[in-house]
Design an enzyme around this catalytic site. Sequence first.
Site, PDB file in Angstrom:
ATOM      1  N   ASP A 468       0.833  -1.200   0.000  1.00 31.66           N
ATOM      2  CA  ASP A 468       0.000   0.000   0.000  1.00 31.66           C
ATOM      3  C   ASP A 468       0.870   1.254   0.000  1.00 31.66           C
ATOM      4  O   ASP A 468       2.070   1.201   0.302  1.00 31.66           O
ATOM      5  CB  ASP A 468      -0.891  -0.032   1.251  1.00 31.66           C
ATOM      6  N   ASP A 528     -10.841   2.255  -2.973  1.00 29.33           N
ATOM      7  CA  ASP A 528     -11.401   1.987  -1.640  1.00 29.33           C
ATOM      8  C   ASP A 528     -12.920   2.052  -1.689  1.00 29.33           C
ATOM      9  O   ASP A 528     -13.583   1.749  -0.698  1.00 29.33           O
ATOM     10  CB  ASP A 528     -10.888   3.025  -0.624  1.00 29.33           C
TER      11      ASP A 528
HETATM   12  C1  GLA Z   1      -5.672   2.038   2.506  1.00 29.01           C
HETATM   13  C2  GLA Z   1      -6.094   0.939   1.578  1.00 29.01           C
HETATM   14  C3  GLA Z   1      -7.130   0.067   2.243  1.00 29.01           C
HETATM   15  C4  GLA Z   1      -6.570  -0.506   3.529  1.00 29.01           C
HETATM   16  C5  GLA Z   1      -6.087   0.625   4.422  1.00 29.01           C
HETATM   17  C6  GLA Z   1      -5.358   0.092   5.628  1.00 29.01           C
HETATM   18  O1  GLA Z   1      -6.712   2.937   2.744  1.00 29.01           O
HETATM   19  O2  GLA Z   1      -6.554   1.462   0.366  1.00 29.01           O
HETATM   20  O3  GLA Z   1      -7.530  -0.970   1.386  1.00 29.01           O
HETATM   21  O4  GLA Z   1      -5.528  -1.396   3.242  1.00 29.01           O
HETATM   22  O5  GLA Z   1      -5.201   1.495   3.724  1.00 29.01           O
HETATM   23  O6  GLA Z   1      -4.899   1.100   6.445  1.00 29.01           O
END
Ligand code: GLA
Length: 759
Positions: A468, A528
């Site tokens: 990420d 997301d």
């Molecule tokens: C980001 C990602 C999510 C998740 C969060 C965890 O927002 O896009 O899918 O993994 O971080 O903190």
Amino acid sequence: MITVKHGVFHLQNERSSYLFRVRDGFLEHLHFGARVSASDADALAARPGCGWGDSTLYREGSNANCLDILPLEWSGCGRGDYRESPVELAQNGLPISTEFRYTGCEALKTPLPSALPASRGQATLAVYLEDSTAKLRLTLLYGVLPTVFTRRAILENCGDAPVSIRKLMSSCADLPGDWTLHTFSGGWIAEMQHTETPVTMARSCLESTTGASSSRANPGFLLAAPNATETGGEVCGFNLLYSGSHYLSAQKSLQGLTRVMQGISPANFSWELAPGDRFETPEAVMAWSDAGFGGITDCFGRYVNEALIPPYWKNRPRPIVYNSWEGCMFDFTEAKLLRLGKLAKQLGCELFVLDDGWFGTRDSDTSSLGDYSVNVKKLPNGLKGLGEKLNTMGLQFGLWFEPESVSPDSELYRSHPDWALHDDLGREDLLGRHQLLLDLTKPEVRDYIVRSVGGILDSAPISYVKWDMNRHSCALGAKQHAFVLGLYDVLRRIFEPRPEILLESCSSGGNRFDCGMLYFSPQIWCSDDTDPVERLRIQQSLSYLYPPSTFGAHVSASPHAQTLRATPLSTRGNVSLFGCLGYELDLTELLPVEQAEIRVQIEFYKAHRRTLQYGRFTRGRTDGGGAVWQAQTREETVAGVFHGVQNAASGYERLRVTGLDAGKRYRLESRAQLLRVGDFGSLLRHVLPVKLNPNGLAVQTADSYYKMYDGQQTVTASGAAYGAGIMLAPRFAGTGYDADGRMQSDFGSNVYFVREVQS
Ligand code: GLA
């Protein structure tokens, strides 16, 4: 195939030809389109016939040459071509003119070594140009793959004074014709908004300036003939193997040539090229099709699956994921994860991903990024213990990291504050999600990441990594490009020795969905935003440029966390089926009837996974207003029909299934899809033989357990009939429950599969 004959360079692949030649020492663009022969060069070439007026002539006299009106493959600065230049250089702080002339070419037997991602298995032609006054050598590299061409540029300083690069594009060409520019921009949870702009003499640009390819501006774009449709008309597709700030532009000239270019964004870009040094641009990709948008999707789909993603993952089925994030966030124990794992396995999932929160003291997003040591309070048996227990249940184990970032509240930051990127003039740090970026231009920082992430990967049975990156990099300044090179170095060193680990890249959702990341990570988390109505748009836009095998697509809870919209579980599943399916919600809260629906979704996915991940993807509409997604292999077709807000008394609806053999016979069958009794509320008294209180205990119990089928349909017909459109089962219209009707309210959908039958 690459041929160079009679001064004509001809790149040809299965679909198209790309032609250029040398004219007065400059590279003249001749053709990018249908397959033609090199002997067509004269017929395809521009015939400048107008007077020169106020133009600057490159040469005067009867055979005068005016660079400003020629279709070119490249152009310099200050030598008579006043259109946008792909290159801007400076010396001693001042812009300089450039004029690159052809000196020779060579077919390369092996690809040039590169710190940047490069398409795999391409035949490459190097075309050498030189500016003898500025003492610069420019190499234009052209690559040929079955469905795309590639281009990039390498600039070398052959003089004895430094040169500063302010702009150096990967590709530039002047295309004749009328075009509409299709771009994809947006932001967090609103990625990939499709915009169409007619190309005119006012320049159209899209650029990312955040240091990442970004959800604000995907690097991929299309130039489509104004009459192009899903199945016909000319479309050119472009993309860039780059994950940093990028730029694209299209502008028409008075002569009707569209100058199109793409490369690293010139905004805040500056690169000192010392005497003897070389600078290479990222690789650009170009595809052409006269089979419309579907044709270009097919070109890019094959390209990404066959020549871009890591070879180990080529054609490999992608596992069905259960991800802990939306269900648990930071709040979990080993026992809770194992309970979820057990349920996920019972439903049919194959891989359990432990998302954020497993390391340091990370109980919220305010701390611990950088400290990748397991939190033994949450996981007393460590990652190894958890991973082994999941493996024993029959699940693979995957883990989340965010290695490019650091929390100011972390051991790493306390010991090495200088490893983070800070404002170049010492201003106060600007945080994003409470974090800073690590300075990946420093070798010691890269070594630390490779060691700490690599160490964790080797310490437990980990088969998948979610990588990420959750903040933009405004402190990067002039380091932007070096940061991206640092990222690629780290990814290469961690994952090339561990090719069997499936890497899914993520950046606050789809903030870095690009071909540079796909070179390392076969799949990317699209957004997301998992609301299926939003995902219909996001995944549909992505599908023009990338195949569904690259889409991380999960079913989440309803009402949705980003939109508060309630949607049927069937539709959440149906949208996610067209990608790499996963589930991301608290499974302990599911009703038995919901568990049953998820079980049938997963069974369907397993039976049709090859088609849904690797099939040829096209988009359409029914004549009843439904959006259609179709995935097709030689063996079968899977089609989804998705509706928005339900209208009363909706009319007949026909589904066209394309790409079938008109003379053969095929059987269509709907995916088994379940409804909840509770969805009917007080209508239940019309649906059931007994009178029940919709809020009473009996209905609540029935709602948990009772299964009602929805939209069951089978059809047998010729390919010709499917092409014309077969009639779908009626939608709910005050008619009561009917298992053979589509019991749809708002955002209803159904999925069908079609296979040949012997007549
Ligand atoms: C980001 C990602 C999510 C998740 C969060 C965890 O927002 O896009 O899918 O993994 O971080 O903190």
